[in-house]
Design a protein around this motif. Sequence first.
Motif, PDB file in Angstrom:
ATOM      1  N   ARG A   1       0.927  -1.255  -0.032  1.00  0.00           N
ATOM      2  CA  ARG A   1      -0.006  -0.045  -0.087  1.00  0.00           C
ATOM      3  C   ARG A   1       0.932   1.216  -0.033  1.00  0.00           C
ATOM      4  NH1 ARG A   1      -3.997   0.845   4.813  1.00  0.00           N
ATOM      5  NH2 ARG A   1      -1.986   1.549   6.270  1.00  0.00           N
TER       6      ARG A   1
ATOM      7  N   GLU B   1     -12.164   1.748   1.857  1.00  0.00           N
ATOM      8  CA  GLU B   1     -12.309   2.078   3.402  1.00  0.00           C
ATOM      9  C   GLU B   1     -13.059   3.504   3.470  1.00  0.00           C
ATOM     10  OE1 GLU B   1      -8.192   2.213   4.729  1.00  0.00           O
ATOM     11  OE2 GLU B   1      -7.707   3.123   3.105  1.00  0.00           O
TER      12      GLU B   1
ATOM     13  N   ASP C   1     -10.935   1.599   8.957  1.00  0.00           N
ATOM     14  CA  ASP C   1     -11.526   3.003   8.700  1.00  0.00           C
ATOM     15  C   ASP C   1     -13.042   2.906   7.914  1.00  0.00           C
ATOM     16  OD1 ASP C   1      -9.343   5.193   8.688  1.00  0.00           O
ATOM     17  OD2 ASP C   1      -8.272   3.911   7.457  1.00  0.00           O
TER      18      ASP C   1
ATOM     19  N   MET D   1      -7.740   0.360  -1.821  1.00  0.00           N
ATOM     20  CA  MET D   1      -8.337  -0.031  -0.661  1.00  0.00           C
ATOM     21  C   MET D   1     -10.034   0.505  -0.839  1.00  0.00           C
ATOM     22  SD  MET D   1      -6.104  -0.663   1.754  1.00  0.00           S
ATOM     23  CE  MET D   1      -6.979  -0.500   3.297  1.00  0.00           C
TER      24      MET D   1
ATOM     25  N   ARG E   1      -4.387  12.633   3.826  1.00  0.00           N
ATOM     26  CA  ARG E   1      -3.693  11.409   3.892  1.00  0.00           C
ATOM     27  C   ARG E   1      -4.407  10.538   2.938  1.00  0.00           C
ATOM     28  NH1 ARG E   1      -7.334   7.344   7.573  1.00  0.00           N
ATOM     29  NH2 ARG E   1      -6.250   5.789   6.067  1.00  0.00           N
TER      30      ARG E   1
ATOM     31  N   ASP F   1       0.151   5.999   3.637  1.00  0.00           N
ATOM     32  CA  ASP F   1      -1.245   6.365   3.863  1.00  0.00           C
ATOM     33  C   ASP F   1      -1.536   7.428   4.993  1.00  0.00           C
ATOM     34  OD1 ASP F   1      -4.211   5.909   4.279  1.00  0.00           O
ATOM     35  OD2 ASP F   1      -4.019   4.510   5.989  1.00  0.00           O
TER      36      ASP F   1
HETATM   37 MG    MG Z   1      -7.269   2.339   6.595  1.00  0.00          MG
END
Ligand code: MG
Length: 893
Positions: free
Chosen positions: A625, A752, A776, A750, A673, A628
Amino acid sequence: MSKWVYTFGNGKAEGDANMRNLLGGKGANLAEMNKVGLPVPPGFTVTTEVCTYYYANNNTYPSDLKDQVKAAVAGVEAIMGKKFGDSSNPLLFSVRSGARISMPGMMDTVLNLGLNDESVKGLATVSGNERFAYDSYRRFIQMFSDVVLGADLDEYEGALEAMKNSKGYKSDTDLTTEDLKELVSQYKEIGKRLNKIVPQDPWEQLWLGIGAVFGSWNVARAITYRKLNNIPGDWGTACNVQTMVFGNAGDDSATGVCFSRDPATGENKYYGEYLVNAQGEDVVAGIRTPQPMSSKGEGNSLEELWPNLYKQLVDVRNALEAHYKDMQDMEFTIEHGKLWMLQCRNGKRTAAAAVRMAVEMYDEGLITKEEAIMRVGADQLDQLLHPMLDPKATKKVIANGLPASPGAAVGRAVFCAEDAEAWAAKGEKVILIRNETSPEDIGGMHASQGVITARGGMTSHAAVVARGMGTPCVSGSTDITIDYASKTMTTKSGSCIKEGDWVSLDGGKGQIIEGAVPTVKADTNSGNFGRFMGWVDEIRTMHVRANAETPADAKQAVEFGAEGIGLARTEHMFFDAKRISDMRTMILSDNEEGRRAALARLLPYQKEDFKQLYRTMDGFPVVIRLLDPPLHEFLPHTDAEMQELADKMGKTLAEVKNRSNSLHEMNPMLGHRGCRLAVTYPEICEMQTRAILEAAMECREEGVKVVPEIEVPLIGSKKELDIVKNIIDTTAQKIFAEKGKTIEYEVGTMIELPRAALMAEEIASSAQFFGFGTNDLTQTTLGMSRDDTGAILDCYRSKGIYVADPFASIDVEGVGKLVKRACEYGRQTNPELLLGVCGEHGGDPKSIEFFQQCGLDYVSCSPFRVPVARLAAAQAAVKYGKTQKEHKSSKAA
Ligand code: MG
Ligand code: PEP
């Protein structure tokens, strides 16, 4: 007319094992044992529907219940050749509760019901044992007064103790007949004084006894137990009225508890204990030490004492195991040499025993593989994955707390995270002891063998983080007091642990133990456990990956059977001392040029991280990933650190502070973010892409095959993903041109944010995979963070509202709907879309059951949860069948 009463006895029964809801577990099994042809004292079950009626109608009974009970009593009298209330040869009853699910010790029992001043004499005559008769009567008055009339038990216990003291007796068995007669009259005096008089009329006793059983369904401890175990309050309990048989009728009588296999180890041997001349409660109370069922060559076993009865018990065991196809927990009584079975049920067992029994029962042809894997609780499996305290070692338990994270840990006591890290760096094994832990303690927790906290529940920071790390933890121990100043932990039991003292803990039992207890390592890949997990892998249809970024964690994950990495969080790689300063320089740079220079210094580190990860995973898929968290998380907090950074960058302290403040997010889970970092600072994404792909290319040359899966966090729209994907693809093309060769990779996202789930059909056209970030997604859907949840739920529960923790098991009605929708709509757009989950729920059995139904291809969880997730996935596949599409094989070709 409704049927409220079900009779059993003499090999016949109106109920059976399937009628658990109506007859309760005990009643259903008593009926079934009759049908199996076992000797069961006759009796009858008043159904759970009567209990529900009782509460719905102001504590009254259905009008036709009386006649049904009368008829049932008459039936028992006919079988036994005795009469209830008869003064010469009285029939006596036990009255016990029995809910659908066993609620051990929560509800009431009355024994010897039917005794009075007259029938006690009859019992003395027919039994030829006057002492026994008066002992039974004295027990009856005491129990009835306590359980049914609500008298203060201490009054009766006090009289008994006083009698023993005045005579210089040590044990109840020293009491003579005359003593017992005297006690009976003392008990009656107490009853008069307290206005708690036991009725002489047996029928009145019976109805009061039944009322007490139904009443006990709603006592505080039963309500609490139901809440904790999620048992609905409207189920009600049944009431079992059964002929008394007496294990205390003389030296040819006994009572015992046995298991058809060893509940601790699973060994296929008859396991149990019995006491001659005793009633069931004597075995439980532990006043006398029970003797073993089977011969140990010491001459005191039931096998040696009464070989004939032992043989009958072996036949009973074989019949019950063949019938129930599971390990049975049985209670029996021997009255004047005749065996009676009082109860049987599937026995509770340790995880180790559960696995061994499942495997051996399959080998014996008793159960199928599918049944075998359903026999072990997925959560229970955790017990087997951590080193254990040597069961043979002697232990001094000095305090108890919550069993927050299983496993055994042994180390020297330290009282702050910095000390834990410093001691561990010197090669010491340490146990971190804190009132509670916070995110700053992560490093210290990681460096520790185990964690002990005085405060906090099963979902406290310490508990959650320790479970994630696989670090044993005992949390919320109210037995301990910690003094940071003197670095000591004192316990209620009077022990004092100072800094540096050895201490051990059992995180599966919640025990804190003085000194260094030896441990034994768990073996997960051979023997019964290895075979069992082999079946699990055969049966499950979801893949199981791990969330890991360090080679050590990745290696552990593979050892536990992970088939890839479902989430490597790259931000964790920047906190290292060698890198953090370049990271900070990058963040605080005023322009792209400055950022690029710092990123160029970070590139080699990042590349090396990925190479190590690929090598460890050796061809398994790896999801990496992109960065983040909000950038301020990387910045220094103290003035001294900021000054150092300012000096290094040729800036003033004020400039660094200003920039740092401007980056600060009020709410660290929202804001600048995720993919927003890549959109605003494309060069970060470029560097990471380069590291991911160059590492993969270099690994290819070493013969390690890998197809990296690049994951973009916190996407909310297709446009965002397209922008970031474009940066990735352009960077890839550039690298391929430089190197003169190409490599396969995938780009996914993702899911989320609720918005992403609702836009899944669009986003899926740009994504090769979805990774559901349910951490999240839960926070953003419910509007609460993991940190608030504990306090809120505690408050709700204290008000009697039972609410499940949405961070423990997925909130099916909210978060779950979003996941399901995103799966369906995502696949409509892109039938090849690979679906996985990498939030904490990926390691939770209940959530895994839900993900199976959504058709997810894999779940990903922390390495220590991998075996749990494998088993949970297999159990979900047995329950719901295969819901996944055929996927490509896990390992890259
Ligand atoms: Mg997350
Ligand atoms: C998530 O949000 O579920 C997730 C896996 O990401 P993180 O926990 O790193 O925010």
